[in-house]
Design a protein around this motif. Structure first.
Motif, mmCIF file in Angstrom:
data_model
loop_
_atom_site.group_PDB
_atom_site.id
_atom_site.type_symbol
_atom_site.label_atom_id
_atom_site.label_comp_id
_atom_site.label_asym_id
_atom_site.label_seq_id
_atom_site.Cartn_x
_atom_site.Cartn_y
_atom_site.Cartn_z
ATOM 1 N N VAL A 190 -3.319 -2.417 8.344
ATOM 2 C CA VAL A 190 -2.787 -3.001 9.520
ATOM 3 C C VAL A 190 -4.131 -3.852 10.519
ATOM 4 C CG1 VAL A 190 -1.309 -2.815 11.694
ATOM 5 C CG2 VAL A 190 -1.049 -1.316 9.676
ATOM 6 N N GLN A 191 -4.804 -3.310 10.671
ATOM 7 C CA GLN A 191 -5.558 -3.274 11.479
ATOM 8 C C GLN A 191 -6.739 -4.279 10.846
ATOM 9 O OE1 GLN A 191 -8.840 -0.559 12.888
ATOM 10 N NE2 GLN A 191 -7.539 -0.080 14.911
ATOM 11 N N LYS A 192 -6.698 -4.830 9.112
ATOM 12 C CA LYS A 192 -7.228 -5.943 8.480
ATOM 13 C C LYS A 192 -6.203 -6.914 8.805
ATOM 14 C CE LYS A 192 -9.082 -6.249 3.251
ATOM 15 N NZ LYS A 192 -9.656 -5.999 2.354
ATOM 16 N N ILE A 193 -4.846 -6.354 8.768
ATOM 17 C CA ILE A 193 -4.158 -7.357 7.952
ATOM 18 C C ILE A 193 -3.772 -8.189 9.622
ATOM 19 C CG2 ILE A 193 -1.576 -7.982 7.515
ATOM 20 C CD1 ILE A 193 -1.291 -5.607 5.479
ATOM 21 N N LEU A 195 0.707 -1.036 0.231
ATOM 22 C CA LEU A 195 0.234 0.267 -0.090
ATOM 23 C C LEU A 195 0.981 1.076 0.238
ATOM 24 C CD1 LEU A 195 -3.055 -1.288 2.678
ATOM 25 C CD2 LEU A 195 -2.721 -0.892 0.605
ATOM 26 N N ASN A 196 1.868 1.127 0.795
ATOM 27 C CA ASN A 196 2.702 2.728 0.689
ATOM 28 C C ASN A 196 3.552 2.161 1.246
ATOM 29 O OD1 ASN A 196 3.791 4.809 1.950
ATOM 30 N ND2 ASN A 196 1.805 6.049 0.885
ATOM 31 N N LYS A 197 5.125 2.531 0.987
ATOM 32 C CA LYS A 197 6.651 2.494 1.126
ATOM 33 C C LYS A 197 7.017 2.696 3.615
ATOM 34 C CE LYS A 197 8.411 0.300 -1.992
ATOM 35 N NZ LYS A 197 8.746 -1.584 -1.659
ATOM 36 N N THR A 198 5.745 3.890 3.351
ATOM 37 C CA THR A 198 5.632 4.224 4.946
ATOM 38 C C THR A 198 5.146 3.378 5.810
ATOM 39 O OG1 THR A 198 6.639 6.035 3.940
ATOM 40 C CG2 THR A 198 5.823 6.440 7.171
ATOM 41 N N VAL A 199 5.311 2.828 6.692
ATOM 42 C CA VAL A 199 3.953 1.694 7.403
ATOM 43 C C VAL A 199 3.653 2.292 8.807
ATOM 44 C CG1 VAL A 199 3.087 -0.394 8.552
ATOM 45 C CG2 VAL A 199 5.210 -0.336 5.917
ATOM 46 N N VAL A 200 3.392 2.927 9.348
ATOM 47 C CA VAL A 200 2.624 3.325 10.727
ATOM 48 C C VAL A 200 2.259 2.327 11.024
ATOM 49 C CG1 VAL A 200 1.233 4.829 11.974
ATOM 50 C CG2 VAL A 200 2.444 6.319 9.495
ATOM 51 N N LEU A 201 2.921 1.343 12.541
ATOM 52 C CA LEU A 201 2.328 0.802 13.574
ATOM 53 C C LEU A 201 1.702 1.033 14.366
ATOM 54 C CD1 LEU A 201 5.621 -1.482 13.142
ATOM 55 C CD2 LEU A 201 3.316 -1.695 11.308
ATOM 56 N N GLU A 202 0.923 0.376 14.963
ATOM 57 C CA GLU A 202 -0.071 0.648 16.577
ATOM 58 C C GLU A 202 1.570 0.130 17.587
ATOM 59 O OE1 GLU A 202 -2.698 -2.293 17.019
ATOM 60 O OE2 GLU A 202 -3.892 -0.596 14.986
ATOM 61 N N GLU A 203 0.703 1.140 18.547
ATOM 62 C CA GLU A 203 2.286 1.152 19.218
ATOM 63 C C GLU A 203 2.386 0.024 20.138
ATOM 64 O OE1 GLU A 203 3.675 3.775 19.827
ATOM 65 O OE2 GLU A 203 2.663 5.243 19.408
ATOM 66 N N ILE A 237 9.484 2.438 8.826
ATOM 67 C CA ILE A 237 8.764 2.450 9.516
ATOM 68 C C ILE A 237 8.445 3.093 10.712
ATOM 69 C CG2 ILE A 237 7.946 0.488 11.093
ATOM 70 C CD1 ILE A 237 8.838 -1.627 8.892
ATOM 71 N N CYS A 238 7.351 3.521 11.041
ATOM 72 C CA CYS A 238 7.113 4.514 12.028
ATOM 73 C C CYS A 238 5.774 3.731 13.133
ATOM 74 C CB CYS A 238 6.502 5.485 11.482
ATOM 75 S SG CYS A 238 7.264 6.198 10.273
ATOM 76 N N LYS A 239 6.155 3.871 14.061
ATOM 77 C CA LYS A 239 4.782 4.375 15.556
ATOM 78 C C LYS A 239 4.923 5.764 16.013
ATOM 79 C CE LYS A 239 6.265 -0.358 17.554
ATOM 80 N NZ LYS A 239 6.961 -0.855 18.564
ATOM 81 N N GLY A 240 3.405 5.693 15.565
ATOM 82 C CA GLY A 240 3.466 7.936 15.755
ATOM 83 C C GLY A 240 4.661 8.732 15.032
ATOM 84 N N ARG A 241 5.220 9.259 16.203
ATOM 85 C CA ARG A 241 6.214 10.119 15.070
ATOM 86 C C ARG A 241 7.550 10.221 14.850
ATOM 87 N NH1 ARG A 241 5.307 15.455 14.013
ATOM 88 N NH2 ARG A 241 7.263 16.354 14.611
#
Length: 214
Positions: free
Chosen positions: A84-87, A16-24, A43-47
């Motif tokens: 993320v939630q779907k996966i 979907l995107n080369k920048t992935v935002v994960l849950e904490e 890969i980021c978690k928040g900021r």
């Protein structure tokens, strides 16, 4: 314990995107971190950027270089969160939708060479219960003067039937003999081996353990 993000899951998310935002509470497996570096995934978690080339979330007074444009990240974050939630929902769903009682006769079990073993290593494996009939898998492993480095993204219990079974995990070495039981938690980097020959009965959760291997 946080949710593990394996390389397979990360690969799907990166489509979907080369920048992935994960849950904490998410936790990247070592293979997922290696994949992120290989494919150039940020890969980021928040900021906070946890994998990438830029430094984000530095201490007060230091200049911050965001991994992506803040407006763009804000527009994408909600869509990425849903993805993320779907996966994760797919990964965490029961392996078997309709478990059923099953009887496997020992005389029908044939241990096959394990194709994922390193060259020259005589390792055998066969599942006797899998995700077609249950949420818990079981089967047999054999090691003939051989070893198998492995990462477990699932829980496993091993019962030694015969021989000496050696397990290295988290700086510990377990030398198990016939009748011994060993538990290995999800997220463990291990080395299975035997200095002679051993046969081990194993149980894993979830049953579709192979789907979580990279």
């Amino acid at each position: 314990m946080g949710r593990f993000i394996s390389a397979a899951v990360l690969r799907d998310m990166a489509k979907l995107n080369k920048t992935v935002v994960l849950e904490e509470d998410s936790v990247l497996t070592p293979s997922a971190k290696d994949l992120a570096k290989e494919l150039g995934i940020t890969i980021c978690k928040g900021r906070e950027e946890i994998v990438g080339h830029n430094v984000v979330g530095q201490s007060a007074g230091q200049k911050q270089t965001p991994a992506v444009n803040s407006a763009e990240a804000g527009n994408q974050s909600e869509d990425l969160k849903k993805a993320v939630q779907k996966i994760l929902g797919e990964v965490l769903k029961p392996a078997c939708e309709n478990p059923k009682a099953t009887h496997v006769k020992g005389e029908t079990v044939v241990v096959q060479p394990f194709l994922e073993a390193p060259p020259g290593q005589k390792v055998g494996l066969v599942d006797v219960i899998d995700s077609r009939v249950g949420n818990l898998a079981s089967g047999f492993m054999t090691f003939d003067h051989s070893q198998l480095p492995w990462f477990l993204n699932y829980d496993e219990v091993d019962y030694v039937i015969e021989g000496e079974f050696v397990l290295e995990v988290a700086g510990q070495v377990f030398r198990a003999k016939a009748g011994d039981v060993v538990y290995i938690p999800k997220g463990s980097q291990v080395v299975f081996s035997s200095p002679t020959f051993c046969k081990v009965f194993y149980c894993t959760y979830p049953a579709n353990w192979a789907d979580f291997c990279d």
